[in-house]
Write an enzyme that holds these catalytic residues in place. Structure first.
Site, mmCIF file in Angstrom:
data_model
loop_
_atom_site.group_PDB
_atom_site.id
_atom_site.type_symbol
_atom_site.label_atom_id
_atom_site.label_comp_id
_atom_site.label_asym_id
_atom_site.label_seq_id
_atom_site.Cartn_x
_atom_site.Cartn_y
_atom_site.Cartn_z
ATOM 1 N N LYS A 274 0.830 -1.201 0.000
ATOM 2 C CA LYS A 274 0.000 0.000 0.000
ATOM 3 C C LYS A 274 0.870 1.259 0.000
ATOM 4 O O LYS A 274 2.039 1.208 0.406
ATOM 5 C CB LYS A 274 -0.874 0.026 1.266
ATOM 6 C CG LYS A 274 -1.901 -1.073 1.363
ATOM 7 C CD LYS A 274 -2.644 -0.970 2.688
ATOM 8 C CE LYS A 274 -3.684 -2.078 2.826
ATOM 9 N NZ LYS A 274 -4.825 -1.892 1.908
ATOM 10 N N ASP A 285 -7.735 -3.160 10.402
ATOM 11 C CA ASP A 285 -8.162 -4.146 9.415
ATOM 12 C C ASP A 285 -8.636 -5.436 10.080
ATOM 13 O O ASP A 285 -9.079 -6.356 9.401
ATOM 14 C CB ASP A 285 -7.028 -4.436 8.430
ATOM 15 C CG ASP A 285 -7.537 -4.806 7.046
ATOM 16 O OD1 ASP A 285 -8.680 -4.440 6.719
ATOM 17 O OD2 ASP A 285 -6.797 -5.460 6.291
ATOM 18 N N ARG A 348 -10.274 -11.602 1.687
ATOM 19 C CA ARG A 348 -11.109 -12.667 1.102
ATOM 20 C C ARG A 348 -10.391 -14.008 1.122
ATOM 21 O O ARG A 348 -11.032 -15.063 1.198
ATOM 22 C CB ARG A 348 -11.518 -12.272 -0.318
ATOM 23 C CG ARG A 348 -10.393 -12.161 -1.310
ATOM 24 C CD ARG A 348 -10.718 -11.277 -2.502
ATOM 25 N NE ARG A 348 -10.827 -9.876 -2.118
ATOM 26 C CZ ARG A 348 -11.130 -8.896 -2.965
ATOM 27 N NH1 ARG A 348 -11.357 -9.168 -4.235
ATOM 28 N NH2 ARG A 348 -11.208 -7.656 -2.546
#
Length: 490
Positions: A274, A285, A348
């Site tokens: 990032k 997070d 995910r």
């Protein structure tokens, strides 16, 4: 702060301040407001006629002279439009009252219940609002720390509604304290809140509230074939943990609801790193995981009649020498192969194995929640949680629980056409579908691992963190979805 019910007349309650909600455009010409106006020498009439107080939502007016009342101050709170009034207005008014009066060094205050709502529901909302409002993210301040002198909030109610009010207060206290616990966990810096420490927090909750705890280490995950989760974890020196909290009711139930929360305790993005600007916020997070533990804390106390699992895949996502690379292929617990296109789409990946494990443990319904995509903030800002799923009845049930909680959910589609975006040429599926419909394709990826189990996905990336202080809530972690998850099963 203690919250209790009080059935005395509002003018008989001795306290530092009496907080009273007034609807927009309402005049003190009848009922409680008329009596309040008379006892204060026409203060309400004066403030309303001069336009100093209009009753708009989040508005307040602090009055020093209370006349013929035992309360030493009067705090008027804007209730907004009467035809738009909901329990969440009560929650916010109580929050404004608590934060305002804390700033005034008050120790005790009474909150007048006068809105025509169910007494229990109103008391629960007021309790939640006040307790949530007092949370501050300044644990590590060594000076200028926010101090609260508030010791007690009394909810002034009619004697006939005393028992209902007490019940609402107790439920509100349990949920608010659990939510604040979750907010504390989310707010911890990542050098403190490692996956191991998250497991320790879960252990504290399990021991205190009678839950069963199982924590899988990396060797156990490897035996189960959780290559998707372990692929994310392999770049970090911190070992991953799969945390499982279990609640079972006294009477046997054939239904098991699994709450699965993303627990990435720090997300650098891995090799797909990032930008440095703002990366410090990636300590949050793991908000989905902290929320799961917090919800299980409240559920254990409220004792629903269904089995509930709280599952948190906890790991860091780091760009170490052993980190997975874009282009790697991993095999999930279900046997499905995944091409890793972007290592920053890691949430995910860990949820894939976690929801599959929930199914292995017997989950009949699943809710996962995660700070999954930046795309959800573009689509819905910081107002709505995105909800997607594979079963409309289950989606509607979760949305109904959210409405009851005062939390806003917005359903996004999950049509099969979106599956095309995550097809891989060399594996069964790839972990990112490009710029278009990022929130939807992220959810669709997780859908691949729940098979036919009714499942809902909640993307809380835009709502889990409050970027600025509100009149009723501090800057920092919001604890979003704790109330919804508790209402879903309790």
């Amino acid at each position: 702060m203690e919250v209790k019910a009080d059935s005395r007349k509002f003018y008989e309650i001795e306290c530092d301040a009496l907080a009273v909600g007034v609807f927009e455009g309402e005049k003190p010409d009848a009922g409680v407001l008329a009596e309040l106006d008379q006892r204060t020498g026409g203060v309400l009439t004066s403030l309303i006629e001069t336009g100093e107080f209009t009753g708009k939502a989040s508005e307040s007016a602090y009055v020093h002279s209370t006349g013929e009342m035992k309360a030493r101050r009067l705090l008027l709170l804007g209730a907004g439009k009467r035809d738009e009034f909901k329990p969440d207005n009560v929650r916010r008014m109580a929050g404004v009252a608590a934060r305002t009066l804390r700033g005034k060094k008050a120790r005790t205050f009474a909150f007048l219940q006068r809105f025509g709502l169910d007494a229990s529901e109103c008391a629960q909302a007021a309790t939640e609002g006040a307790l949530l409002a007092l949370f501050e993210p300044d644990k590590y301040h060594t000076s200028d720390k926010t101090e609260s002198h508030l010791d007690q909030m009394m909810i002034a109610t009619d004697g006939t509604e005393l028992d209902a009010t007490k019940a609402g207060i107790e439920r509100g206290r349990i949920i608010a304290e659990a939510t604040n616990f979750g907010r504390e966990v989310i707010n911890e810096p990542s050098n403190v809140m490692t996956p191991t420490e998250m497991a320790s927090k879960a252990a504290e909750v399990a021991k205190a509230y009678g839950l069963t705890l199982d924590v899988l280490d990396e060797d156990q995950m490897r035996e189960l074939g959780m290559g998707s989760l372990l692929g994310v974890a392999q770049g970090s020196a911190e070992p991953a943990k799969l945390i499982v909290l279990s609640y079972k009711p006294k009477t046997k139930s054939d239904e098991t609801v699994a709450i699965v929360g993303k627990g990435v305790t720090f997300d650098t993005g891995g090799i797909s790193i990032k930008p440095a600007d703002g990366m410090e916020k990636m300590k949050y997070d793991m908000a989905g995981g902290a929320t799961t533990i917090a919800a299980m804390r409240a559920i254990a106390q409220l004792k629903p009649s269904v089995n509930v699992l709280g599952i948190v895949p906890a790991t860091e996502n780091m760009p170490g020498g052993r980190a997975q690379r874009p282009g790697d292929v991993v095999r999930a617990m279900t046997g499905k192969t995944i091409e890793v296109i972007n290592t920053d789409a890691e949430g995910r990946l860990i949820l894939a194995d976690a929801v599959a494990y929930a199914r292995k443990l017997g989950a009949t319904k699943i809710v996962d929640l995660a700070t999954l995509t930046g795309a959800v903030s573009i689509a819905l800002g910081d107002v709505y949680v995105a909800i997607l799923g594979n079963n409309q009845e289950w989606i509607d049930t979760v949305i109904a629980a959210a409405k009851k909680s005062g939390e806003k959910f917005w359903q996004l589609p999950l049509d099969k056409e979106y599956r095309e975006q995550i097809k891989s040429e060399i594996a069964d599926i790839k972990n990112i579908g490009g710029r278009k419909a990022g929130t939807i394709t992220g959810a669709y990826f997780i859908r691949e691992f729940v098979e036919d189990t009714p499942w809902v996905h909640l993307d809380i990336a835009g709502t889990a963190w409050n970027d600025s202080t509100k009149p009723y809530l501090a800057i920092g972690p919001t604890g979003v979805c704790v109330r919804t998850l508790v209402n879903l099963v309790c």
